[in-house]
Design an enzyme around this catalytic site. Structure first.
Site, PDB file in Angstrom:
ATOM      1  CG  ASP A 173     -28.147   8.037  -4.700  1.00  0.00           C
ATOM      2  OD1 ASP A 173     -28.511   8.703  -3.715  1.00  0.00           O
ATOM      3  OD2 ASP A 173     -27.754   8.550  -5.753  1.00  0.00           O
ATOM      4  CG  HIS A 231     -29.174  12.147  -4.024  1.00  0.00           C
ATOM      5  ND1 HIS A 231     -28.388  11.183  -4.603  1.00  0.00           N
ATOM      6  CD2 HIS A 231     -28.847  13.316  -4.622  1.00  0.00           C
ATOM      7  CE1 HIS A 231     -27.612  11.746  -5.513  1.00  0.00           C
ATOM      8  NE2 HIS A 231     -27.874  13.034  -5.548  1.00  0.00           N
ATOM      9  CG  ASN A 323     -23.190  19.047  -8.688  1.00  0.00           C
ATOM     10  OD1 ASN A 323     -23.218  18.549  -9.809  1.00  0.00           O
ATOM     11  ND2 ASN A 323     -24.137  18.849  -7.791  1.00  0.00           N
ATOM     12  CB  SER A 391     -27.092  14.018  -8.444  1.00  0.00           C
ATOM     13  OG  SER A 391     -26.063  13.679  -7.582  1.00  0.00           O
TER      14      SER A 391
END
Ligand code: CA
Ligand code: CA
Length: 562
Positions: A173, A231, A323, A391
């Site tokens: 990430d 994130h 998404n 996520s």
């Protein structure tokens, strides 16, 4: 090519899919108390002179159960005024209890309930974590949840199953804030590397990689795995925010080893090079679970091969489904959609067990669904924040895989994946959204409980006379709704004698009364049976766009299960 992190949150503007949800707790099935079969706890009234309470109670029960129906009446070890009654036939318990309660000499008579330790973690904001325990609390956006619409992990914690530092989970990430108060103890420390000596002591290609590695800038990787976005730290918290430490939140795993592997930049994007390096590094370091909350690029053979290596090394590759509210079965989303056995593609749900409005789905290529709307987790600087996205769903499943694996170290990656799929709780609104047809459930996964299939087989459907057809040819710019109500029907589906529309643009949508769309039929087919809706109402909508009209459709019957 660029990979973008898959979350939707308004504050950061990285991707534009904001939504809100809420928080809840215990599922309905926990509401019926557990009892010891055929046993009661009974006490006579104080004023009653019962020199032998055992005899008195036995005589009260004789009429209902017969002498042989009473196995024993004995005093409690610490209080002779209280008796434990054991009867032969547990099915007679209700009648026996009624008999006792209606006797004026009885102060109380109740089942011998079972209690279990309730380990509610003491983390201060635990009550906000609807994804862990959904009590019906409202989420950050004020949406009141449905109790039980969570990953059902707390009964597993109650058994003392809270994860293991031996489980290495790579968060691939934007890096991780490895100094965060609520993560620090669960961050992997490389035992074969000497910090700060400028030497790659363990010869893994990265100098001084004490807490993971960074592959953002291309070329040689560095040890700079600190999160400069938010994130990665958020994902890490869901997997393993330190549990029961009196601070902040709790992860699916109270203890685990998180390996920060950074390839997404501060802006949240990265390259194939970075992604491949990151996956190979995580695999080389022996991570059992790779959590991948990113996507966006097209098919890449190089990336596919890197994931295949993780598969061959026995690791599980958990990936956010995407998404875009896209059907991944017809339009793949990578890396979630690579056809590699160890990939688990994860859709996102809200606190009512509904598919998130932004979530990609796919009844074969998306494997499971997990909470991903308004999820509270850790962000850098000892802070916490609420994000939404597949996520956020992905690290729930990565964390669950780690917890399951910590209890079952001999399981193979594909077995972990199958277990999480097979033990998911069936949910009508999620039935057509993933292969698991429901939402992941940690308790079921640990116990290998496969919930019964609540949906009918083909043979259970009966014909129901119904006819509906479009104009031939149909016209542009239609949005024509039809509703079918069949009182008493539990399931309804539609038989198309023929459909001939502009494929992908003009379609018939089938949905249930609550608006759950189960299928969209488009293109050219004959004698086609749709998927079914649950309930006595089927909504059908014929939608056409601004150009190209074809023959249309003809429905010649429905099929119904009562
Ligand atoms: Ca090294
Ligand atoms: Ca904590």
């Amino acid at each position: 090519m660029n990979w973008n992190l898959i979350k939707s949150v308004s504050v950061m503007g990285i991707s534009a899919l904001a939504l809100s949800s809420s928080i809840e707790a215990k599922p309905a099935k926990d509401s019926k108390p557990e009892v010891v079969p055929g046993q009661f706890i009974v006490r006579l009234k104080n004023g009653v002179r019962a020199r032998n309470a055992e005899m008195a109670i036995s005589s009260m029960l004789k009429q209902t159960l017969g002498v042989s129906g009473i196995l024993s009446v004995e005093s409690l070890a610490m209080d002779s005024r209280i008796q434990k009654v054991t009867i032969r036939d547990a099915k007679a318990a209700t009648a026996a209890l009624q008999t006792l309660r209606s006797n004026p000499q009885i102060r109380y008579a109740e089942p011998n309930y079972i209690y279990r330790k309730l380990v509610t973690p003491n983390d201060t904001d635990f009550a906000l974590q609807w994804d862990m325990v959904n009590t019906g609390q409202a989420d950050k956006a004020g949406q009141v949840g449905t109790p039980g619409s969570d990953i059902h992990v707390s009964p597993v914690w109650d058994r003392g199953i809270t994860g293991s530092r031996n489980m290495l989970v790579a968060v691939i990430d934007t890096g991780v804030d490895y100094n965060h108060d609520d993560l620090r103890d669960n961050i992997y420390t490389n035992p074969n590397e000497i910090a700060g000596d400028g030497i790659d002591n363990d010869n893994n290609g990265i100098v001084d990689d004490i807490h993971g590695a960074n592959f953002v800038d291309g070329g040689v990787g560095t040890n700079a795995s600190m999160d400069d976005n938010e994130h990665g730290t958020h994902c890490a918290g869901t997997i393993g925010a330190v549990g029961n430490n009196g601070v902040g939140l709790v992860g699916v795993n109270w203890q685990v080893s998180i390996l920060p592997v950074k390839f997404l930049s501060a802006e949240g994007s990265g390259s194939s090079e970075g992604a491949i390096n990151a996956i190979k590094y995580a695999t080389r370091m022996g991570a059992k679970v790779l959590s991948n909350s990113w996507g966006g690029g097209p098919f890449s053979e190089a990336l596919r091969d890197a994931i295949q290596e993780s598969n061959d090394a026995g690791a599980l590759f958990v990936a956010a489904a995407g998404n875009s509210a896209n059907n991944n079965d017809t339009r793949p989303s990578y890396p979630a959609s690579y056809s590699i056995p160890n990939i688990v593609s994860v859709a996102a749900t809200d606190n009512k067990d509904r598919i998130a409005s932004f979530s990609n789905y796919g009844r074969s290529s998306v494997h499971v669904a997990a909470p991903g709307v308004n999820i509270l987790s850790t962000v850098p600087g000892n802070r916490y924040d609420t994000f939404s996205g597949t996520s956020m769903a992905c690290p729930h499943v990565a964390g669950m895989a780690a917890l399951l694996w910590s209890e079952n170290p001999t399981m193979k990656a594909v077995d972990i994946k199958d277990r999480l799929m097979n033990t998911s709780v069936p949910v009508n609104g999620l039935r057509t959204k993933s292969a698991a047809r429901g939402r992941v459930d940690m308790l079921n996964a640990i116990d290998n409980v496969v919930p019964p299939n609540p949906w009918p087989a083909d043979a259970e459907f009966n014909d129901f006379s119904y006819a509906l057809e479009s104009a031939h040819p149909y016209v542009d710019n239609l949005k024509a709704p039809y509703q079918v109500r069949i009182p008493g029907a539990r399931f309804i589906r539609v038989f198309f004698e023929k459909i001939d529309t502009e494929a992908g643009y003009d379609y018939v949508a089938i949905s249930d009364a609550s608006g759950v769309e189960v299928e969209r039929i488009s293109g050219t087919m004959e004698n086609y049976m749709t998927d079914f809706v649950q309930g006595d109402t089927l909504n059908l909508k014929f939608v056409t766009d601004m150009s190209i009209t074809q023959w249309g459709f003809k429905i010649s019957k429905l099929q119904v299960v009562y």
